[in-house]
Design a protein around this motif. Structure first.
Motif, short mmCIF file in Angstrom:
data_model
loop_
_atom_site.label_atom_id
_atom_site.label_comp_id
_atom_site.label_asym_id
_atom_site.label_seq_id
_atom_site.Cartn_x
_atom_site.Cartn_y
_atom_site.Cartn_z
N GLY A 1 0.81 -1.22 0.00
CA GLY A 1 0.00 0.00 0.00
C GLY A 1 0.84 1.26 0.00
N LEU A 2 0.15 2.38 0.00
CA LEU A 2 0.80 3.68 -0.12
C LEU A 2 0.35 4.64 0.97
CD1 LEU A 2 0.30 4.05 -3.98
CD2 LEU A 2 2.47 3.58 -2.84
N LEU A 3 1.21 5.58 1.28
CA LEU A 3 0.90 6.67 2.20
C LEU A 3 1.20 7.99 1.50
CD1 LEU A 3 2.52 5.33 5.49
CD2 LEU A 3 0.08 5.50 5.02
N PRO A 4 0.35 9.01 1.67
CA PRO A 4 0.60 10.29 1.00
C PRO A 4 1.79 11.01 1.60
CG PRO A 4 -1.22 10.50 2.54
CD PRO A 4 -0.86 9.03 2.50
N VAL A 5 2.56 11.67 0.75
CA VAL A 5 3.66 12.52 1.22
C VAL A 5 3.09 13.92 1.39
CG1 VAL A 5 5.99 13.36 0.77
CG2 VAL A 5 5.31 11.08 -0.03
N SER A 6 2.43 14.13 2.51
CA SER A 6 1.68 15.38 2.70
C SER A 6 1.98 16.08 4.02
CB SER A 6 0.16 15.09 2.63
OG SER A 6 -0.22 14.17 3.65
N GLU A 7 2.97 15.60 4.76
CA GLU A 7 3.28 16.20 6.06
C GLU A 7 3.54 17.71 5.98
OE1 GLU A 7 4.79 13.63 4.74
OE2 GLU A 7 4.81 11.92 6.11
N PRO A 8 4.26 18.20 4.97
CA PRO A 8 4.54 19.64 4.93
C PRO A 8 3.30 20.51 4.73
CG PRO A 8 6.04 18.43 3.49
CD PRO A 8 4.95 17.49 3.88
N PHE A 9 2.19 19.88 4.35
CA PHE A 9 0.98 20.64 4.02
C PHE A 9 -0.11 20.48 5.07
CE2 PHE A 9 2.59 18.51 0.00
CZ PHE A 9 3.56 19.47 -0.22
N ALA A 10 0.22 19.84 6.18
CA ALA A 10 -0.78 19.56 7.22
C ALA A 10 -1.43 20.84 7.74
CB ALA A 10 -0.15 18.78 8.36
N SER A 11 -0.64 21.90 7.88
CA SER A 11 -1.17 23.15 8.44
C SER A 11 -2.10 23.89 7.49
CB SER A 11 -0.02 24.08 8.83
OG SER A 11 0.75 24.44 7.69
N LEU A 12 -2.15 23.46 6.23
CA LEU A 12 -3.04 24.11 5.26
C LEU A 12 -4.49 23.64 5.40
CD1 LEU A 12 -0.86 23.93 2.00
CD2 LEU A 12 -1.27 25.92 3.46
N ASN A 13 -4.69 22.54 6.14
CA ASN A 13 -6.03 21.98 6.33
C ASN A 13 -6.68 21.59 5.01
OD1 ASN A 13 -6.02 22.28 9.21
ND2 ASN A 13 -6.45 24.47 8.91
N VAL A 14 -5.89 20.95 4.15
CA VAL A 14 -6.43 20.50 2.86
C VAL A 14 -6.44 18.98 2.75
CG1 VAL A 14 -5.73 22.61 1.66
CG2 VAL A 14 -4.14 20.67 1.75
N THR A 15 -6.12 18.27 3.85
CA THR A 15 -6.05 16.81 3.81
C THR A 15 -7.19 16.18 4.60
OG1 THR A 15 -4.60 16.75 5.74
CG2 THR A 15 -3.54 16.87 3.58
N ASP A 16 -7.46 14.90 4.28
CA ASP A 16 -8.44 14.15 5.07
C ASP A 16 -7.74 13.51 6.26
OD1 ASP A 16 -7.09 11.89 4.14
OD2 ASP A 16 -8.68 11.28 2.77
N GLU A 17 -8.45 12.67 6.98
CA GLU A 17 -7.89 12.09 8.22
C GLU A 17 -6.72 11.16 7.96
OE1 GLU A 17 -11.33 9.65 6.72
OE2 GLU A 17 -10.99 11.78 7.17
N GLU A 18 -6.57 10.66 6.73
CA GLU A 18 -5.46 9.78 6.41
C GLU A 18 -4.30 10.52 5.75
OE1 GLU A 18 -7.32 6.79 4.00
OE2 GLU A 18 -7.80 5.55 5.74
N GLY A 19 -4.47 11.82 5.52
CA GLY A 19 -3.40 12.61 4.94
C GLY A 19 -3.49 12.84 3.45
N TRP A 20 -4.50 12.26 2.78
CA TRP A 20 -4.67 12.50 1.35
C TRP A 20 -5.24 13.89 1.13
CZ3 TRP A 20 -2.21 8.91 -1.23
CH2 TRP A 20 -2.15 7.61 -0.72
N VAL A 21 -4.71 14.61 0.13
CA VAL A 21 -5.21 15.95 -0.17
C VAL A 21 -6.53 15.85 -0.91
CG1 VAL A 21 -4.75 18.11 -1.40
CG2 VAL A 21 -2.89 16.92 -0.23
N VAL A 22 -7.50 16.61 -0.46
CA VAL A 22 -8.84 16.59 -1.06
C VAL A 22 -8.97 17.75 -2.04
CG1 VAL A 22 -11.31 16.66 -0.59
CG2 VAL A 22 -9.76 15.58 1.07
N THR A 23 -9.41 17.45 -3.26
CA THR A 23 -9.63 18.49 -4.26
C THR A 23 -10.99 18.27 -4.92
OG1 THR A 23 -8.79 17.33 -6.23
CG2 THR A 23 -7.16 18.40 -4.81
#
Length: 315
Positions: free
Chosen positions: A239-261
């Motif tokens: 499986g995979l995990l999103p590389v989204s840690e640097p964007f956590a403070s933007l509040n654009v991710t779901d509970e698993e860290g995937w960016v929602v668009t």
């Protein structure tokens, strides 16, 4: 002085490079930032057989061709690990890396995903000493030996077939009794007499000596039986995990860290777009990343034009 760009693309995989091509063709001053070599996971893929225009192409070769297209259009490239993305003001975004800082009218998030770890004893200890997440990178070390592939999706079965051309024997361990990989990949693996399968089972631990991996401990999920299987290498694709840690403070991710668009690749933050494998989506392929990127690049251009107009009006 901090350099300002019309847009900054974070990530130089196939999606990031395609987005940069679109913005550069729109005459936008574009910076592409990545913490490693351009191409992303394409560099870990031996054969790509589902990208239009090529019956088959090596992953690193396709990465080189895409990168050449970006540089020909004047896209700038910077190495760096992005640590934060934050609003400088209502119309400007600041991107902070471990090496520098930049500003831009818009930001395109294209950092993709990374392989998930099993989290079992021995995995960290024997990483690089028998445990791998990249058959293309490490398969040559196991010529003529027995290796294990953990997983049942596309990546696991593709890499099992690749390893079968190098190793003496490949055993696929899957926690279910059927594979999730595409049928063409399954058929290829089932037809290969060097590949065998252990079903309904999970790796409990990875065993080794002072220098290398020697075996895996396996538990059957239905019977509870525990056994050991001798092996020189363990290739993990679970499986995979999103590389989204640097964007956590933007509040654009779901509970698993995937960016929602939305379908325009827009996040909830004006001027921040996302594409490819970092998004909340079901199909993660080079082709889908490239499709996302065309939309993100075009919409970043439209947004940047609005920002320029707003700045002129403010003057």
């Amino acid at each position: 002085m901090t350099q300002h760009y019309d847009t900054i693309v974070i990530g130089a995989g196939p999606g990031g490079m395609t987005a940069a091509i679109y913005t550069a063709r729109a005459n936008m001053k574009t910076l592409m930032i990545d913490r490693g070599i351009y191409g992303g996971q394409m560099n870990n893929t031996a054969e790509i057989e589902n990208y239009p225009g090529y019956v088959s192409i090596q992953g690193p070769e396709l990465a080189e061709k895409m990168y050449a297209s970006t540089t020909a259009l004047g896209v700038e490239y910077a190495f760096g690990n992005v640590e934060h993305v934050m609003a400088q003001d209502a119309l400007t975004w600041r991107v902070i890396t471990d090496m520098d800082e930049y500003t831009a009218d818009s930001v395109i998030l294209a950092t993709g995903s990374q392989y998930k770890k099993l989290g079992v004893p021995g995995e960290e200890q024997y990483a690089g000493r028998g445990v791998s997440y990249c058959a293309v990178c490490d398969g040559a070390f196991f010529k003529g030996e027995h290796v294990v592939v953990v997983g049942g999706g596309d990546s696991a079965i593709e890499e099992a077939s690749y390893l079968a051309g190098i190793a003496d024997r490949v055993t696929v361990i899957h926690r279910r009794d059927t594979l999730r990989a595409q049928k063409i990949l399954q058929d290829r693996a089932f037809a290969n007499d060097k590949i065998n399968f252990i079903w309904d089972s999970e790796v409990q631990s990875i065993i080794g000596d002072d220098t290398k991996t020697t075996a895996v401990q396996i538990k059957n999920r239905k019977t509870g039986e525990v056994s050991e299987l001798a092996t020189s290498g363990v290739f993990i694709y679970v499986g995979l995990l999103p590389v989204s840690e640097p964007f956590a403070s933007l509040n654009v991710t779901d509970e698993e860290g995937w960016v929602v668009t939305n379908d325009q690749m827009e996040t909830t933050q004006p001027g921040v777009f996302a594409l490819g494998d970092i998004r909340q989506k079901t199909l993660r392929q080079i082709t889908t990343a490239v499709g996302d990127a065309a939309i993100a690049g075009q919409n970043a251009y439209a947004y940047s034009e609005n920002v320029k107009m707003a700045k002129l009006t403010a003057k």
